[in-house]
Enzyme design. Sequence first.
Site, PDB file in Angstrom:
ATOM      1  N   LYS A 138      16.986  80.890  51.687  1.00  0.00           N
ATOM      2  CA  LYS A 138      16.860  79.594  50.114  1.00  0.00           C
ATOM      3  C   LYS A 138      15.143  79.473  49.854  1.00  0.00           C
ATOM      4  CE  LYS A 138      20.276  79.972  48.769  1.00  0.00           C
ATOM      5  NZ  LYS A 138      22.202  79.066  49.140  1.00  0.00           N
TER       6      LYS A 138
HETATM    7  C1  LIG Z   1      23.320  79.315  48.487  1.00  0.00           C
HETATM    8  C2  LIG Z   1      24.354  78.593  47.527  1.00  0.00           C
HETATM    9  C3  LIG Z   1      25.159  77.671  47.731  1.00  0.00           C
HETATM   10  C4  LIG Z   1      25.558  77.468  49.066  1.00  0.00           C
HETATM   11  O1  LIG Z   1      24.666  76.803  50.333  1.00  0.00           O
HETATM   12  P1  LIG Z   1      24.871  76.831  51.600  1.00  0.00           P
HETATM   13  O2  LIG Z   1      23.665  76.045  52.273  1.00  0.00           O
HETATM   14  O3  LIG Z   1      24.464  78.885  52.175  1.00  0.00           O
HETATM   15  O4  LIG Z   1      26.365  76.415  51.597  1.00  0.00           O
HETATM   16  C5  LIG Z   1      25.567  77.234  46.757  1.00  0.00           C
HETATM   17  N1  LIG Z   1      25.803  77.847  45.356  1.00  0.00           N
HETATM   18  C6  LIG Z   1      24.249  78.632  44.824  1.00  0.00           C
HETATM   19  C7  LIG Z   1      24.378  78.571  44.150  1.00  0.00           C
HETATM   20  C8  LIG Z   1      23.832  79.158  46.116  1.00  0.00           C
HETATM   21  O5  LIG Z   1      22.696  80.131  46.406  1.00  0.00           O
END
Ligand SMILES: *Cc1c(COP(=O)(O)O)cnc(C)c1O
Length: 356
Positions: A179
């Site tokens: 991210k």
């Molecule tokens: C990455 C992501 C999540 C979940 O996050 P995690 O930290 O991997 O559990 C939820 N929604 C979206 C749109 C994402 O890109």
Amino acid sequence: MIPIAKPYVGTEEKEAVMAVLESGMLAQGQVVAELERRFAELCGVKHAIATTSGTTALHLALLAHGVGPDDEVITTPFTFIASPNSILFTGATPVFVDIEADTFNVNPALVEQAITPRTKAILPVHLYGHMCDMDALPAIAERHNLVIIEDAAQAVGATFRGRAAGSFGTGVFSLYATKNVMAGEGGIITTNDDGVAERCRLLRNHGMKRRYHHEGLGFNFRMSNLHAAIGVAQMDRLADFTARRRANAAYLQAHLRSVTVPRARPGYGHVWHQFTVRLGHGRDRDAAVAQLNEAGVGTGIFYPVPAHKHDYMRRIVGDLRLPAAEQAAAELFSLPVHPQLSQRDLEQIVTEVNKL
Ligand SMILES: *Cc1c(COP(=O)(O)O)cnc(C)c1O
């Protein structure tokens, strides 16, 4: 291969983790509190609550707003599966409505049509770092007395008319390794609602306010100081990371010819978690992606199957036809746009894509 994502780990991240290790305070503590302060400040909200992941943050945010069995939550089918799964975890039912063809985000007009007496919340996803229409959605929520839970996992630092993602409703961020800011794993809930914040804090730690006195059923969704240390170091880099992503996206927009490039709508501060292009109708995406990968350009397909098409989800929501989401799932692919791309990388991406 130019990777589609590349987590940045610098001296500051390493030193911060070492400092936590040497402190002996490894579990949730002061460093987590510091990361929470940074997110509250970024979003301009009263509270931020750290958890183990974006998924657990979504789950807690929904529970803290009282979403449960018998409720419906309106969301997009074109997202990572954690968004609708978090609705299922509460016992509620996801109601999928189709997306807009330019932003790939949920279509507000369709949201309003999908409201029933059981609707409790709207869960919009700011996909790829471009926010949803946050004039239209809050207006709908207000008219129908619904809660908004923003899935801002891909949109840290994004804005709508100058206001931050995560500040329109209760916001949820992910600090997963790829991210825009990361902690390896991690999640953050942002809210101005004191009660929601309090319930999130309780639910994250076994319903415990006073040690070994439990007010109700809770989870262990606590973030560790080790993860938070990485996250705090990354928050110092957020402005620079976003500027680099924007510059990379501008270069790709200016030079790519053979695909439809994404553009931010006026008034939207895009943070380019992904740079996602569309091959013209009828062109072979798998062949295009294979050709790029062969030539050393990494790609991603986010997401090849819209959420309503998974078998287990179909058994819950039935056979839906959501043409814009289905077309996006078939035609889109993402190119590298991350902050560590060099000018040579950008030129190579352009050269290879323009050969398609
Ligand atoms: C990455 C992501 C999540 C979940 O996050 P995690 O930290 O991997 O559990 C939820 N929604 C979206 C749109 C994402 O890109």
